[in-house]
Design an enzyme around this catalytic site. Structure first.
Site, PDB file in Angstrom:
ATOM      1  N   CYS A  89       4.333  -9.579   5.871  1.00 31.51           N
ATOM      2  CA  CYS A  89       4.039  -8.269   6.462  1.00 31.51           C
ATOM      3  C   CYS A  89       2.644  -8.319   7.058  1.00 31.51           C
ATOM      4  CB  CYS A  89       4.103  -7.204   5.366  1.00 31.51           C
ATOM      5  SG  CYS A  89       3.701  -5.549   5.940  1.00 31.51           S
ATOM      6  N   LEU A  90       2.488  -7.746   8.241  1.00 35.24           N
ATOM      7  CA  LEU A  90       1.166  -7.764   8.886  1.00 35.24           C
ATOM      8  C   LEU A  90       0.109  -7.041   8.044  1.00 35.24           C
ATOM      9  CD1 LEU A  90       2.079  -7.085  12.641  1.00 35.24           C
ATOM     10  CD2 LEU A  90       1.492  -9.270  11.576  1.00 35.24           C
ATOM     11  N   HIS A 131      12.872  -3.517   6.213  1.00 29.09           N
ATOM     12  CA  HIS A 131      11.435  -3.664   5.987  1.00 29.09           C
ATOM     13  C   HIS A 131      10.667  -2.549   6.713  1.00 29.09           C
ATOM     14  CE1 HIS A 131       7.707  -6.303   5.534  1.00 29.09           C
ATOM     15  NE2 HIS A 131       7.324  -5.386   6.411  1.00 29.09           N
TER      16      HIS A 131
END
Ligand code: CO
Length: 165
Positions: A89-90, A131
């Site tokens: 995830c960023l 997500h």
């Protein structure tokens, strides 16, 4: 970098905020979507949700197999099967972990013009949709990790935050 946005990283509280439904499908929204695409490409993400750029709104995008999906006000209407897979995830740079997701999902949402759309996905794309929809509900990958791994990642991210400050 030409994007004006900085990706918010855990433990930024905006990642946990409640998000608002989008009601105006206007020029501002279209500009924001362009900005989000830009940010996602520059940060090399597969998807991006509005909370990750500090906006508590139900907007996310996913880019997969040269197709860009705009997901606004989404709702998962059907899901089946489960599959574990690695996710990143960023908002957690360098962190990866196993997350259980449905194998197949059907999502009802709106596109950038406000048109209702039904998206069916499986495998990686289903994972990406889930997500991003998690983000719009304040849920993060660590919430799917084992308690031990979650604690480890939390400590790592808190330490990183302190070093940056
Ligand atoms: Co994410």
């Amino acid at each position: 970098m030409t994007t004006k946005y900085t990706i918010r990283e855990y433990p930024d509280p905006v990642l946990r905020n409640e998000t608002k439904l989008v009601v105006n499908f206007d020029e501002d929204l279209r500009e924001l979507l362009v900005e989000m695409h830009q940010a996602m490409f520059e940060y090399d993400g597969v998807g991006l949700a509005a909370p990750q750029i500090g906006l508590s709104r139900k907007i996310a995008i996913v880019y997969y197999e040269e197709k860009l999906y705009t997901i606004i006000n989404p709702e998962i209407v059907e899901s089946s099967g489960t599959e574990s897979g690695e996710e990143g995830c960023l908002s957690f740079p360098g962190i990866y972990g196993s997350v259980k997701r449905p194998e197949k999902v059907t999502i009802k949402c709106q596109d950038g013009k406000g048109n209702e759309q039904v998206l069916e996905a499986e495998g990686f794309l289903a994972r990406a949709f889930c997500h991003e929809i998690d983000h719009l509900n304040g849920v993060l990958i660590i919430d799917h990790f084992s308690p031990m791994k979650k604690n480890m990642v939390k400590r790592k991210m808190l330490k990183k935050g302190r070093e940056k400050a």
